[in-house]
Write a protein that holds these residues in place. Structure first.
Motif, PDB file in Angstrom:
ATOM      1  N   THR A  92       0.821  -1.209   0.000  1.00 48.28           N
ATOM      2  CA  THR A  92       0.000   0.000   0.000  1.00 48.28           C
ATOM      3  C   THR A  92       0.854   1.257   0.000  1.00 48.28           C
ATOM      4  O   THR A  92       0.586   2.215  -0.745  1.00 48.28           O
ATOM      5  N   THR A  93       1.897   1.279   0.821  1.00 42.21           N
ATOM      6  CA  THR A  93       2.742   2.475   0.872  1.00 42.21           C
ATOM      7  C   THR A  93       3.529   2.653  -0.424  1.00 42.21           C
ATOM      8  O   THR A  93       3.785   3.786  -0.854  1.00 42.21           O
ATOM      9  N   GLY A  94       3.884   1.546  -1.081  1.00 45.61           N
ATOM     10  CA  GLY A  94       4.520   1.645  -2.389  1.00 45.61           C
ATOM     11  C   GLY A  94       3.581   2.251  -3.411  1.00 45.61           C
ATOM     12  O   GLY A  94       3.967   3.123  -4.204  1.00 45.61           O
ATOM     13  N   ASN A  95       2.330   1.801  -3.408  1.00 42.92           N
ATOM     14  CA  ASN A  95       1.321   2.370  -4.305  1.00 42.92           C
ATOM     15  C   ASN A  95       1.085   3.841  -4.012  1.00 42.92           C
ATOM     16  O   ASN A  95       0.876   4.647  -4.928  1.00 42.92           O
ATOM     17  N   LEU A  96       1.102   4.208  -2.739  1.00 41.48           N
ATOM     18  CA  LEU A  96       0.904   5.606  -2.368  1.00 41.48           C
ATOM     19  C   LEU A  96       2.038   6.469  -2.913  1.00 41.48           C
ATOM     20  O   LEU A  96       1.797   7.556  -3.458  1.00 41.48           O
ATOM     21  N   CYS A  97       3.269   5.998  -2.785  1.00 32.00           N
ATOM     22  CA  CYS A  97       4.404   6.754  -3.320  1.00 32.00           C
ATOM     23  C   CYS A  97       4.248   6.965  -4.820  1.00 32.00           C
ATOM     24  O   CYS A  97       4.459   8.066  -5.331  1.00 32.00           O
ATOM     25  N   ALA A  98       3.872   5.905  -5.532  1.00 33.95           N
ATOM     26  CA  ALA A  98       3.696   6.007  -6.980  1.00 33.95           C
ATOM     27  C   ALA A  98       2.540   6.940  -7.339  1.00 33.95           C
ATOM     28  O   ALA A  98       2.607   7.677  -8.332  1.00 33.95           O
ATOM     29  N   ALA A 116       1.617  17.583  -2.352  1.00 31.86           N
ATOM     30  CA  ALA A 116       2.051  16.219  -2.655  1.00 31.86           C
ATOM     31  C   ALA A 116       3.482  15.976  -2.183  1.00 31.86           C
ATOM     32  O   ALA A 116       3.792  14.922  -1.616  1.00 31.86           O
ATOM     33  N   LEU A 117       4.376  16.941  -2.411  1.00 28.79           N
ATOM     34  CA  LEU A 117       5.765  16.796  -1.968  1.00 28.79           C
ATOM     35  C   LEU A 117       5.864  16.715  -0.449  1.00 28.79           C
ATOM     36  O   LEU A 117       6.627  15.906   0.095  1.00 28.79           O
ATOM     37  N   ASN A 118       5.096  17.547   0.242  1.00 24.89           N
ATOM     38  CA  ASN A 118       5.134  17.518   1.705  1.00 24.89           C
ATOM     39  C   ASN A 118       4.632  16.186   2.251  1.00 24.89           C
ATOM     40  O   ASN A 118       5.203  15.629   3.201  1.00 24.89           O
ATOM     41  N   LEU A 119       3.567  15.661   1.642  1.00 28.16           N
ATOM     42  CA  LEU A 119       3.046  14.376   2.089  1.00 28.16           C
ATOM     43  C   LEU A 119       4.037  13.263   1.772  1.00 28.16           C
ATOM     44  O   LEU A 119       4.279  12.380   2.610  1.00 28.16           O
ATOM     45  N   LEU A 120       4.615  13.299   0.595  1.00 28.60           N
ATOM     46  CA  LEU A 120       5.612  12.302   0.217  1.00 28.60           C
ATOM     47  C   LEU A 120       6.800  12.326   1.174  1.00 28.60           C
ATOM     48  O   LEU A 120       7.328  11.274   1.569  1.00 28.60           O
ATOM     49  N   ASN A 121       7.192  13.510   1.568  1.00 32.37           N
ATOM     50  CA  ASN A 121       8.282  13.648   2.533  1.00 32.37           C
ATOM     51  C   ASN A 121       7.888  13.088   3.896  1.00 32.37           C
ATOM     52  O   ASN A 121       8.661  12.364   4.543  1.00 32.37           O
ATOM     53  N   ASP A 122       6.688  13.392   4.334  1.00 28.80           N
ATOM     54  CA  ASP A 122       6.252  12.995   5.673  1.00 28.80           C
ATOM     55  C   ASP A 122       6.095  11.489   5.834  1.00 28.80           C
ATOM     56  O   ASP A 122       6.219  10.966   6.952  1.00 28.80           O
ATOM     57  N   ILE A 123       5.800  10.773   4.736  1.00 32.46           N
ATOM     58  CA  ILE A 123       5.612   9.326   4.868  1.00 32.46           C
ATOM     59  C   ILE A 123       6.926   8.553   4.730  1.00 32.46           C
ATOM     60  O   ILE A 123       6.939   7.327   4.914  1.00 32.46           O
ATOM     61  N   GLN A 124       8.040   9.238   4.463  1.00 34.17           N
ATOM     62  CA  GLN A 124       9.310   8.533   4.278  1.00 34.17           C
ATOM     63  C   GLN A 124       9.716   7.671   5.474  1.00 34.17           C
ATOM     64  O   GLN A 124      10.154   6.531   5.288  1.00 34.17           O
ATOM     65  N   PRO A 125       9.612   8.160   6.718  1.00 36.64           N
ATOM     66  CA  PRO A 125       9.976   7.286   7.844  1.00 36.64           C
ATOM     67  C   PRO A 125       9.163   6.002   7.888  1.00 36.64           C
ATOM     68  O   PRO A 125       9.677   4.935   8.238  1.00 36.64           O
ATOM     69  N   VAL A 126       7.890   6.100   7.515  1.00 39.28           N
ATOM     70  CA  VAL A 126       7.024   4.906   7.529  1.00 39.28           C
ATOM     71  C   VAL A 126       7.455   3.919   6.454  1.00 39.28           C
ATOM     72  O   VAL A 126       7.601   2.721   6.724  1.00 39.28           O
ATOM     73  N   VAL A 127       7.691   4.416   5.235  1.00 36.92           N
ATOM     74  CA  VAL A 127       8.058   3.486   4.162  1.00 36.92           C
ATOM     75  C   VAL A 127       9.438   2.885   4.400  1.00 36.92           C
ATOM     76  O   VAL A 127       9.680   1.721   4.047  1.00 36.92           O
ATOM     77  N   TYR A 157      10.769  -0.645  -5.465  1.00 33.51           N
ATOM     78  CA  TYR A 157      11.115   0.234  -6.587  1.00 33.51           C
ATOM     79  C   TYR A 157      10.286   1.512  -6.535  1.00 33.51           C
ATOM     80  O   TYR A 157      10.810   2.618  -6.748  1.00 33.51           O
ATOM     81  N   GLN A 158       8.987   1.397  -6.266  1.00 32.36           N
ATOM     82  CA  GLN A 158       8.115   2.564  -6.201  1.00 32.36           C
ATOM     83  C   GLN A 158       8.587   3.535  -5.122  1.00 32.36           C
ATOM     84  O   GLN A 158       8.584   4.757  -5.314  1.00 32.36           O
ATOM     85  N   VAL A 159       9.009   2.988  -3.993  1.00 31.67           N
ATOM     86  CA  VAL A 159       9.487   3.824  -2.886  1.00 31.67           C
ATOM     87  C   VAL A 159      10.783   4.530  -3.279  1.00 31.67           C
ATOM     88  O   VAL A 159      10.937   5.744  -3.071  1.00 31.67           O
ATOM     89  N   ARG A 163      11.542   8.502  -3.833  1.00 34.40           N
ATOM     90  CA  ARG A 163      12.576   9.183  -3.055  1.00 34.40           C
ATOM     91  C   ARG A 163      13.511   9.981  -3.964  1.00 34.40           C
ATOM     92  O   ARG A 163      13.907  11.107  -3.646  1.00 34.40           O
ATOM     93  N   ALA A 164      13.856   9.419  -5.106  1.00 33.49           N
ATOM     94  CA  ALA A 164      14.732  10.127  -6.049  1.00 33.49           C
ATOM     95  C   ALA A 164      14.080  11.419  -6.541  1.00 33.49           C
ATOM     96  O   ALA A 164      14.735  12.460  -6.650  1.00 33.49           O
TER      97      ALA A 164
END
Length: 209
Positions: A92-98, A116-127, A157-159, A163-164
């Motif tokens: 699920t978190t991989g799909n969310l990143c994508a 979107a960038l802020n949310l993507l940043n905030d979920i990094q510790p979880v993924v 890969y999605q994560v 991140r890149a």
């Protein structure tokens, strides 16, 4: 997501009529969800991620833009909830990143880039923890237990792909913060995964072999 894949398959196969029909179905779904916004307001992470991914895959950026405000607000709400990490697995978190990538980088969706960038940043510790847990789990846990995933290599890969993109776009032009603070943060983001990224890439290669 099946609709999105079917459109791509139809386009590659030259079936114009089927492609148009499937694309129209996604278009109608997006407009239904736009006007019945209580549906997205109650949706879970995976449902929103799948819808966002499908719309982006077939190039329905205007429809994705219609759903983005409600969908991103709902994702933010879910992320802040105590059960976010426990209720959403690696897949699920991989799909969310994508799903967040088109909103973070598409020129058609610039108005949603910051959120979107802020949310993507905030979920990094979880993924990161999801990847670590999966890679450190036993074979039985990966297959049938709580760390199971249908396609872990794809999720990882999605994560890493997200991140890149995050490292490239998380700068003052798109998000708030001082230039120095953002540079320090980007250095930390690049260095933080370290062995985790190498471990994940090694696992990806083994999974695809």
């Amino acid at each position: 997501m099946l609709l999105g894949r079917s459109v791509i398959s139809g386009e590659n196969g030259g079936d114009v009529a089927e492609t148009a029909l499937l694309k129209n179905s996604l278009h109608r779904l997006a407009h239904y969800l736009h006007y019945a916004d209580d549906r997205l307001e109650q949706a879970n992470v995976l449902s929103i991620a799948i819808i966002f991914k499908a719309l982006a895959k077939v190039g329905l950026f205007e429809d994705l833009g219609l759903l983005a405000p409600t969908g991103l607000d709902r994702l933010r709400e879910l992320h802040r909830a105590l059960g976010f990490a426990a209720e959403n697995n690696l897949e699920t978190t991989g799909n969310l990143c994508a799903a967040l990538l088109p909103l973070a980088r598409s020129p058609h969706l610039r108005s949603h880039r910051r959120q979107a960038l802020n949310l993507l940043n905030d979920i990094q510790p979880v993924v990161e923890r999801k990847i670590e847990a999966h890679l450190n789990a036993s074979e039985a846990e990966r297959t049938r237990g709580r760390f199971a995933s249908r396609c872990p290599a794809l999720s990882i890969y999605q994560v890493l792909n997200a991140r890149a993109v995050l490292e490239t776009l998380f700068r003052r032009q798109y998000v708030e913060g001082s230039k120095i603070d953002l540079l320090v943060w980007r250095d930390e983001l690049s260095a933080r995964p370290g062995d985790l990224v190498q471990h994940a890439r090694s696992h990806q290669k083994r999974s695809f072999q």
